[in-house]
Design a protein around this motif. Structure first.
Motif, short mmCIF file in Angstrom:
data_model
loop_
_atom_site.label_atom_id
_atom_site.label_comp_id
_atom_site.label_asym_id
_atom_site.label_seq_id
_atom_site.Cartn_x
_atom_site.Cartn_y
_atom_site.Cartn_z
N GLY A 44 -4.79 -6.40 -10.93
CA GLY A 44 -4.03 -7.22 -9.98
C GLY A 44 -3.53 -6.41 -8.79
O GLY A 44 -3.63 -6.85 -7.63
N LEU A 45 -3.01 -5.22 -9.06
CA LEU A 45 -2.55 -4.37 -7.96
C LEU A 45 -3.71 -3.88 -7.11
O LEU A 45 -3.60 -3.79 -5.88
CB LEU A 45 -1.74 -3.19 -8.51
CG LEU A 45 -0.36 -3.53 -9.05
CD1 LEU A 45 0.31 -2.29 -9.65
CD2 LEU A 45 0.52 -4.13 -7.96
N LYS A 47 -6.41 -5.49 -6.49
CA LYS A 47 -6.78 -6.62 -5.64
C LYS A 47 -5.83 -6.76 -4.45
O LYS A 47 -6.20 -7.34 -3.43
CB LYS A 47 -6.81 -7.91 -6.45
CG LYS A 47 -8.01 -8.00 -7.37
CD LYS A 47 -8.01 -9.29 -8.17
CE LYS A 47 -9.24 -9.37 -9.07
NZ LYS A 47 -9.24 -10.59 -9.89
N GLN A 48 -4.62 -6.22 -4.60
CA GLN A 48 -3.66 -6.24 -3.50
C GLN A 48 -3.84 -5.04 -2.57
O GLN A 48 -3.11 -4.90 -1.60
CB GLN A 48 -2.23 -6.21 -4.06
CG GLN A 48 -1.84 -7.45 -4.83
CD GLN A 48 -0.45 -7.33 -5.41
OE1 GLN A 48 0.45 -6.74 -4.81
NE2 GLN A 48 -0.26 -7.87 -6.60
N TYR A 50 -4.06 -1.62 -3.71
CA TYR A 50 -3.67 -0.33 -4.29
C TYR A 50 -4.91 0.44 -4.72
O TYR A 50 -5.89 -0.15 -5.18
CB TYR A 50 -2.82 -0.54 -5.55
CG TYR A 50 -1.38 -0.86 -5.32
CD1 TYR A 50 -0.38 0.07 -5.60
CD2 TYR A 50 -0.98 -2.11 -4.86
CE1 TYR A 50 0.96 -0.24 -5.43
CE2 TYR A 50 0.35 -2.42 -4.67
CZ TYR A 50 1.31 -1.48 -4.96
OH TYR A 50 2.63 -1.78 -4.78
#
Length: 87
Positions: A44-45, A47-48, A50
């Motif tokens: 998830g990170l 995909k943001q 990171y």
């Protein structure tokens, strides 16, 4: 960049098992193996935007330089041993 794909190349002038990139992979593998929910959180990170090490550090509340911080975390948790101790 190659065909709109970002590449990062990292290497050190020392044996593979002593290189930070290898140590990061060992630490990340052990953390994922022992925490089934961590994988989805890291993804998830990522995909943001990171990168991998900063994502792990965000989730593990490791401050400062994420690359050095992950190594220190791995040593503290007994995942890896400090290379200077075995050389």
């Amino acid at each position: 960049m190659f065909r709109n794909f970002e590449l990062e190349l990292f290497g050190q002038d020392q044996p593979i098992h002593c290189q930070n990139a290898y140590l990061h992979m060992i630490i990340e593998y052990e953390l994922l193996k022992n925490n089934s929910t961590l994988k989805d959180k890291v993804i998830g990170l990522k995909k943001q935007g990171y990168k991998t090490e900063p994502a792990f550090c965000e989730l593990l509340d490791i401050s400062g330089d994420p690359y050095e911080g992950l190594i220190q975390y791995g040593i503290k948790e007994g995942i890896i041993i400090w290379i200077a101790d075995i050389l």
